[in-house]
Design an enzyme around this catalytic site. Structure first.
Site, short mmCIF file in Angstrom:
data_model
loop_
_atom_site.label_atom_id
_atom_site.label_comp_id
_atom_site.label_asym_id
_atom_site.label_seq_id
_atom_site.Cartn_x
_atom_site.Cartn_y
_atom_site.Cartn_z
N ASP A 184 0.83 -1.21 0.00
CA ASP A 184 0.00 0.00 0.00
C ASP A 184 0.86 1.26 0.00
O ASP A 184 1.96 1.26 0.53
CB ASP A 184 -0.91 -0.02 1.23
CG ASP A 184 -2.06 0.96 1.11
OD1 ASP A 184 -2.36 1.39 -0.04
OD2 ASP A 184 -2.65 1.31 2.14
N GLY B 101 0.05 5.17 -4.59
CA GLY B 101 -0.58 6.41 -5.08
C GLY B 101 0.01 7.62 -4.37
O GLY B 101 0.41 8.61 -5.01
N ASN C 215 -10.91 -2.94 -5.25
CA ASN C 215 -10.15 -1.96 -6.05
C ASN C 215 -10.80 -1.64 -7.40
O ASN C 215 -10.40 -0.67 -8.06
CB ASN C 215 -8.70 -2.42 -6.24
CG ASN C 215 -7.85 -2.31 -5.00
OD1 ASN C 215 -6.92 -3.10 -4.78
ND2 ASN C 215 -8.11 -1.32 -4.15
N ARG D 293 -4.96 -1.47 9.09
CA ARG D 293 -6.07 -2.39 8.83
C ARG D 293 -5.64 -3.46 7.84
O ARG D 293 -4.63 -3.35 7.15
CB ARG D 293 -7.29 -1.62 8.29
CG ARG D 293 -6.99 -0.76 7.08
CD ARG D 293 -8.25 -0.04 6.56
NE ARG D 293 -7.91 0.90 5.51
CZ ARG D 293 -7.75 2.22 5.69
NH1 ARG D 293 -7.94 2.75 6.87
NH2 ARG D 293 -7.42 3.00 4.67
N LEU D 294 -6.48 -4.52 7.77
CA LEU D 294 -6.20 -5.65 6.87
C LEU D 294 -6.78 -5.43 5.48
O LEU D 294 -6.35 -6.07 4.52
CB LEU D 294 -6.82 -6.94 7.44
CG LEU D 294 -5.99 -7.78 8.39
CD1 LEU D 294 -6.76 -9.03 8.78
CD2 LEU D 294 -4.66 -8.18 7.76
N GLU E 90 1.50 -12.21 13.33
CA GLU E 90 2.05 -11.02 13.97
C GLU E 90 1.95 -9.89 12.95
O GLU E 90 2.26 -10.08 11.77
CB GLU E 90 3.53 -11.23 14.35
CG GLU E 90 3.74 -12.30 15.39
CD GLU E 90 3.09 -11.95 16.72
OE1 GLU E 90 3.07 -10.77 17.10
OE2 GLU E 90 2.59 -12.89 17.39
C1 IPE Z 1 -5.32 -2.72 -0.05
O1 IPE Z 1 -5.03 -1.39 -0.24
C2 IPE Z 1 -5.31 -3.45 -1.36
C3 IPE Z 1 -4.01 -3.66 -1.96
C4 IPE Z 1 -2.87 -3.26 -1.48
C5 IPE Z 1 -4.02 -4.39 -3.21
P1 IPE Z 1 -6.15 -0.30 -0.43
O2 IPE Z 1 -5.47 1.00 -0.61
O3 IPE Z 1 -7.10 -0.70 -1.50
O4 IPE Z 1 -6.92 -0.37 0.97
P2 IPE Z 1 -7.81 0.71 1.72
O5 IPE Z 1 -8.81 1.23 0.73
O6 IPE Z 1 -6.88 1.79 2.19
O7 IPE Z 1 -8.41 -0.04 2.85
C1 IPE Z 2 -1.65 0.05 -3.29
O1 IPE Z 2 -1.37 1.40 -3.37
C2 IPE Z 2 -1.80 -0.57 -4.66
C3 IPE Z 2 -3.16 -1.02 -4.97
C4 IPE Z 2 -4.17 -0.97 -4.15
C5 IPE Z 2 -3.38 -1.59 -6.30
P1 IPE Z 2 -2.53 2.46 -3.42
O2 IPE Z 2 -2.90 2.73 -4.83
O3 IPE Z 2 -3.65 2.06 -2.55
O4 IPE Z 2 -1.81 3.74 -2.83
P2 IPE Z 2 -2.43 4.80 -1.84
O5 IPE Z 2 -2.92 4.05 -0.65
O6 IPE Z 2 -3.55 5.47 -2.58
O7 IPE Z 2 -1.31 5.72 -1.55
MG MG Z 3 -4.09 2.41 -0.58
#
Ligand code: IPE
Ligand code: IPE
Ligand code: MG
Length: 247
Positions: free
Chosen positions: A28, A31, A76, A201-202, A214
């Protein structure tokens, strides 16, 4: 076009003796990594993919048996179409650039509901799973269109079908029956779950398999979650007292 690899070295001298058998990574923060640099989000995904390659190689080199990466969740799809398309394009590039894993005798397992993915991607996933099924140096699990609740629903449907067919009685259903109907059936539960980017969070990742994992959270964004950062997580893991309900 092949994704450029980031060659990195890091000292493994400080690695603890007790390493996890299964590490789960929630990749994560891609972006935010790009936005911070004034770039479109897709650049963050590209950078994140490079890091994923590097950490896979590193885990293989230090002898981790099972690693799982959260690549794309069932939630997603809500993202703008342009971003979803960019992620699918990166995935396609990645799937055509896996020779190194096969050479390293890594078994590739794709977890999640493949049916909603573009057909060429589904086909390539099945080929890679078949080509690598004989390998046992490391299991590399990629969660794509994956959701923990969706996985459990899918398992419940399969078990219900067996009960309906009369091959299984309701009182014969054990925790192991459920585990054996999950996408992760050949792999032990997660020992260490790592989530960078500051979210605690998960997000629906391996919810059954993480029951006794863990957790390691850090504010570092995924593209910056380096080998050094992983070493820190491994040291922290080695200090945790895992009791599994005992004393
Ligand atoms: C979790 O990240 C999904 C992946 C890393 C593929 P998200 O960015 O989608 O999760 P939320 O929306 O913050 O919970
Ligand atoms: C995780 O990075 C990648 C995917 C969920 C595909 P994000 O795209 O969620 O990045 P942030 O959380 O918006 O920074
Ligand atoms: Mg994210």
């Amino acid at each position: 076009m092949a994704l450029p690899f980031r060659k990195k070295t890091v000292s493994t001298d400080t690695l603890p003796e007790q390493l996890p058998k299964h590490i789960g990574f929630i990749m994560d923060g891609n972006g935010r990594w790009a936005t911070k640099r004034g770039m479109p989000r897709k650049f963050g995904h590209r950078e994140g993919a490079k890091n994923f390659h590097d950490l896979t190689r590193y885990c293989r080199s230090i002898g981790i048996q099972n690693i799982s990466f959260y690549v794309f969740s069932t939630e997603n799809w809500k993202r703008p179409q342009e971003e979803v398309d960019a992620i699918m394009d990166l995935l396609w590039q990645y799937l055509n650039d896996c020779d190194e894993y096969l050479e390293q005798e890594v078994r590739m397992i794709f977890i999640g509901d493949k049916s909603r993915l573009p057909e060429r991607i589904q086909k390539r996933m099945l080929e890679l799973e078949a080509d690598s099924a004989k390998y046992n140096k490391m299991n590399l699990l990629l969660a794509i269109n994956y959701g923990g609740r969706d996985e459990i629903k899918h398992a419940a449907q399969e078990i219900a079908a067996e009960v309906k067919a009369g091959t299984l009685q309701p009182d014969q259903i054990t925790e192991d029956t459920i585990s054996q109907h999950l996408y992760t059936k050949d792999v032990p539960d997660v020992d260490l779950l790592i989530r960078p980017s500051g979210e605690l969070r998960l997000s629906n990742f391996l919810i059954w398999q993480c029951a006794y994992a863990e957790y390691y959270f850090t504010n570092v964004l995924w593209p910056d979650f380096s080998r050094e950062e992983l070493n820190k997580a491994l040291v922290e893991y080695s200090k945790r007292g895992r009791r599994f309900g005992g004393v």
